[in-house]
Design a protein around this motif. Structure first.
Motif, PDB file in Angstrom:
ATOM      1  N   ASN A   1      38.515  50.460  42.962  1.00 52.50           N
ATOM      2  CA  ASN A   1      39.657  50.583  42.223  1.00 52.50           C
ATOM      3  C   ASN A   1      39.695  49.624  41.248  1.00 52.50           C
ATOM      4  OD1 ASN A   1      40.791  53.039  43.295  1.00 52.50           O
ATOM      5  ND2 ASN A   1      41.847  51.911  44.914  1.00 52.50           N
ATOM      6  N   TRP A   2      38.871  49.450  40.229  1.00 52.13           N
ATOM      7  CA  TRP A   2      38.777  48.653  39.028  1.00 52.13           C
ATOM      8  C   TRP A   2      38.630  49.064  37.805  1.00 52.13           C
ATOM      9  CZ3 TRP A   2      35.197  45.939  35.760  1.00 52.13           C
ATOM     10  CH2 TRP A   2      35.637  44.806  35.360  1.00 52.13           C
TER      11      TRP A   2
ATOM     12  N   PHE B   1      41.640  43.558  42.122  1.00 49.01           N
ATOM     13  CA  PHE B   1      41.606  45.037  42.147  1.00 49.01           C
ATOM     14  C   PHE B   1      41.463  45.244  43.892  1.00 49.01           C
ATOM     15  CE2 PHE B   1      37.302  43.071  41.475  1.00 49.01           C
ATOM     16  CZ  PHE B   1      36.616  43.812  42.630  1.00 49.01           C
TER      17      PHE B   1
END
Length: 144
Positions: A32-33, A57
């Motif tokens: 999740n970046w 992240f």
């Protein structure tokens, strides 16, 4: 304050390299970046944060809670701390630490998946960071 722009540049450059490396690793379920092209907010991040969307992240370690927890216990360079934004790389497994009091149902409702790890990428040499993560992942998957 005088060195903040240089430190932030190093944080973001290292975060990009680490996120890309994690994203290509089969032991990782997701990253999740927002700097990654596959992230749902990538275009927005590129527009509003052209130098990069920061160095904090999360990612998901394949294998669930036990593997995520072993991963955290296996890092050497990174520190197992809940704070963020340090010059050092920091990692935490929320399901077994900051959110440990929640039930499995509450964890899922809060978006805290069993193998979720939060990372605050530091300014150490990026090859050293990746090597530490790689070794910790290998140990976690082996069950050490």
């Amino acid at each position: 304050m005088e060195t903040l722009p240089f430190r932030m540049q190093a944080h973001v450059e290292n975060a990009r390299a680490v996120a890309e490396w994690l994203d290509a690793d089969d032991r990782i379920e997701f990253v999740n970046w927002a700097g990654l092209p596959g992230h749902p907010h990538h275009a927005r991040a590129a527009k509003y944060l052209p130098l990069g969307p920061g160095s904090v992240f999360s990612f998901g370690v394949a294998g669930g809670r036990g593997v995520g927890q072993r991963f955290i216990e296996s890092v050497n360079l990174a520190s197992h701390l809940a704070n963020i934004g340090d010059a050092k790389t920091l990692v935490i497994h929320p399901a077994s630490t900051t959110h440990a009091q929640l039930s499995e149902q509450q964890l899922l409702a809060a978006g805290v998946l069993p193998g979720l790890v939060r990372i605050s990428v530091g300014i150490e040499d990026v090859d050293d960071i990746i090597d530490d993560l790689d070794r910790a992942l290998a140990a976690a998957v082996r069950g050490e």
